[in-house]
Scaffold this active site. Structure first.
Site, PDB file in Angstrom:
ATOM      1  CB  SER A 197      -5.418  14.569 -35.041  1.00  0.00           C
ATOM      2  OG  SER A 197      -5.127  14.199 -33.714  1.00  0.00           O
ATOM      3  CG  HIS A 253      -4.407  10.386 -36.372  1.00  0.00           C
ATOM      4  ND1 HIS A 253      -3.590   9.440 -36.955  1.00  0.00           N
ATOM      5  CD2 HIS A 253      -3.677  10.942 -35.382  1.00  0.00           C
ATOM      6  CE1 HIS A 253      -2.410   9.438 -36.345  1.00  0.00           C
ATOM      7  NE2 HIS A 253      -2.440  10.340 -35.376  1.00  0.00           N
ATOM      8  CG  ASP A 308      -2.823  11.449 -31.874  1.00  0.00           C
ATOM      9  OD1 ASP A 308      -1.979  10.805 -32.512  1.00  0.00           O
ATOM     10  OD2 ASP A 308      -3.376  12.483 -32.303  1.00  0.00           O
ATOM     11  CG  MET A 354      -0.383  10.468 -26.515  1.00  0.00           C
ATOM     12  SD  MET A 354      -0.024  12.217 -26.424  1.00  0.00           S
ATOM     13  CE  MET A 354      -0.483  12.744 -28.079  1.00  0.00           C
ATOM     14  CG  HIS A 363       0.071   7.886 -33.713  1.00  0.00           C
ATOM     15  ND1 HIS A 363       0.364   9.227 -33.845  1.00  0.00           N
ATOM     16  CD2 HIS A 363       1.256   7.254 -33.508  1.00  0.00           C
ATOM     17  CE1 HIS A 363       1.674   9.404 -33.733  1.00  0.00           C
ATOM     18  NE2 HIS A 363       2.229   8.227 -33.508  1.00  0.00           N
ATOM     19  CG  MET A 423       2.540   8.554 -30.046  1.00  0.00           C
ATOM     20  SD  MET A 423       1.830  10.198 -30.174  1.00  0.00           S
ATOM     21  CE  MET A 423       0.110   9.749 -30.462  1.00  0.00           C
ATOM     22  CG  MET A 475       5.708  10.810 -35.460  1.00  0.00           C
ATOM     23  SD  MET A 475       3.944  11.179 -35.389  1.00  0.00           S
ATOM     24  CE  MET A 475       3.917  12.672 -34.391  1.00  0.00           C
ATOM     25  CG  ASP A 531       0.419  12.689 -36.599  1.00  0.00           C
ATOM     26  OD1 ASP A 531      -0.134  13.792 -36.447  1.00  0.00           O
ATOM     27  OD2 ASP A 531       0.354  11.758 -35.767  1.00  0.00           O
TER      28      ASP A 531
END
Ligand code: DX5
Ligand code: ZN
Length: 231
Positions: free
Chosen positions: A11, A36, A38, A40, A69, A71, A144, A178
Site C-alpha cells: 500500500s 495498492h 488508497d 480517501m 481502493h 474510500m 477490510m 487490507d
C-alpha cells in the site's frame, strides 16, 4: 481455498510521498504483484489522500497493475476519472451505497467505465450478508481488517470468518484483505481463503522491503499448503 496465485499488494499510503517514483520502483523490485492505492475523500473516511492527477503520475512510472481502493462517497460519479487516470482494479465500499440497487448500479458504472476488475469492499463492522447478493456483479471482494482511513492500525480478526464464508459460498473471484497485515496475521488471511494481501506499514516500515516481501510470500505459501493438507 482458491486457485488464484497469491498476490502481494504493497500500500503506497505508507510510502514516502515525496519520493513516490523511487518507492514504486523499490516495491516492484521487491516483487510487488499489484500496487495498492488508497483514495480517501475526507467524507467517507476522516482522511484525504490521492486524487486522479496523482494516480496518473503513479501510472506513468508503475509497471504492475494499480489496485485502487476508493474510500469515498458517490463512487459511481468518480469511476471514469479514476479509470482514465490508470486504475486497473477499482474498488468501492458497500457502505457508500444507500441500498443493494445503488451498489449494483455502482458496479455497473465501474464496468462501463472500463475497470479491468470491479471490486466491492466492506468494513470490519459490516456483515458479509451485505455483499452476498452482489457477488455476481463483481470480480473482487476487499474485506477490510481495520476501519478504513489510516495505515498502521491493528488487525481485526472478525474479518476472517467473512473471507471463509465468501469461499464457502463458492465465490471464485479475488478475495483481498487490507489492514494490519504482517508476519503474524498474514497466514490466517491466506488460510481463510484470501489471495490478495495488502500491506502498508509492515512492508514500507521494514528494514529490508524485498526480504520482508519474500518472507510474507513464504508464510503465505506455507499457510496454503497446511490448509490444503487439513482438508
Ligand atoms: C486503510 C487502507 C490500507 C492501509 C493499510 O484505510 O485501506 O490500505 O494502507 O495499512 P497497514 O498495512 O499499515 O494497516
Ligand atoms: Zn486500502
Amino acid at each position: 481455498m482458491t486457485s488464484h496465485p497469491l498476490r502481494l499488494a504493497p500500500s503506497l499510503l505508507s510510502a514516502d510521498f515525496a519520493r513516490l517514483a523511487e518507492e514504486i520502483a523499490r516495491a516492484e523490485a521487491a516483487g510487488a504483484d499489484w500496487l495498492h492505492v488508497d483514495v480517501m475523500d475526507g467524507h467517507f473516511v476522516p482522511n484525504l489522500t490521492i486524487g486522479p492527477p496523482v494516480l496518473r503520475a503513479i501510472r506513468a512510472v508503475a509497471k504492475v497493475p494499480l489496485d485502487v481502493h476508493l474510500m469515498i462517497e458517490e463512487p459511481a460519479r468518480w469511476a471514469e476519472r479514476y479509470v482514465k487516470a490508470g486504475a486497473w482494479a477499482l474498488t468501492f465500499h458497500v457502505e457508500a451505497c444507500a441500498d443493494e440497487a445503488e451498489a449494483r448500479a455502482t458496479a455497473a458504472a465501474f464496468r462501463a467505465a472500463g475497470a479491468a476488475l470491479v471490486g466491492l469492499s466492506l468494513n470490519p463492522g459490516t456483515p458479509s450478508e451485505q455483499v452476498e447478493p452482489l457477488l455476481d456483479a463483481v470480480d473482487l471482494v476487499l474485506v477490510m481488517s481495520v476501519q478504513p482511513g489510516f495505515g498502521g492500525q491493528s488487525f481485526r480478526p472478525e474479518a476472517l470468518p467473512k473471507v471463509r464464508r465468501l469461499r464457502e459460498l463458492g465465490f471464485a473471484g479475488h478475495v483481498e484483505m487490507d489492514g494490519g497485515i504482517g508476519r503474524d496475521t498474514l497466514p490466517a488471511c491466506v488460510a481463510a481463503g484470501a489471495d490478495v494481501l495488502v500491506s502498508g506499514s509492515a512492508l514500507f516500515g521494514a528494514a529490508d522491503l524485498a526480504a520482508e516481501m519474500a518472507h510474507f510470500r513464504s508464510l503465505g505459501e506455507r499457510a496454503r499448503r497446511e490448509e490444503s493438507h487439513a482438508r
